[in-house]
Design an enzyme around this catalytic site. Structure first.
Site: not given
Ligand code: 5GP
Ligand code: ZN
Length: 122
Positions: A4, A7, A30, A46, A100, A102
């Site tokens: 991942c 991760c 980002d 995770h 996540h 944003h």
């Protein structure tokens, strides 16, 4: 190797432009920003998506840190307001399967869904 990508970022195995960090949370820019401010908030453990928060260990501690992290980061980067978005699954447009949030800001972010027509509810 840790499969991942987020991760790997959380473990320092991949670089990121870090903005803020706690024991449970990492916030970083980002890699392909769609707004002048585009920051991602992830848990260090995770968790596949927002949908799994209720059934994953570590979610509550992350959510607790998230509340203050968003406020601290926004007070530095998004003085005129911002939008928080989390994409979930295929229809939600999720690409990275590690939850996540944003944060989009730095200019008016515009309509919630570009070109959207009112949806029929019947
Ligand atoms: P999603 O579509 O899953 O909600 O968003 C994934 C986001 O992760 C995208 O905005 C994409 O640009 C960002 N991203 C993907 N890989 C990386 C990376 O290696 N580093 C950083 N900083 N962002 C990434
Ligand atoms: Zn992960």
């Amino acid at each position: 190797m840790e499969p991942c990508i987020f991760c790997r970022i959380a473990r320092g195995l991949l670089p990121c432009k870090k903005v803020y960090e706690t024991d449970t949370l990492l916030a970083f820019h980002d890699i392909a920003p769609i707004a002048p401010v585009h920051i991602l908030f992830i848990p260090k453990v995770h968790i596949p998506s927002f949908h799994e928060l209720a059934v994953c260990d570590g979610a509550l501690a992350w959510m607790n840190d998230l509340m203050s992290a968003v406020r601290i980061v926004a007070d530095e980067y998004c003085l005129n307001g911002y939008r928080l978005v989390t994409n979930i699954g295929a229809d939600g447009g999720q690409v990275v399967d590690h939850v996540h949030i944003h944060m989009l800001g730095g200019q008016p972010i515009g309509p919630m869904r570009v070109g959207a027509q009112p949806a029929s509810i019947d």
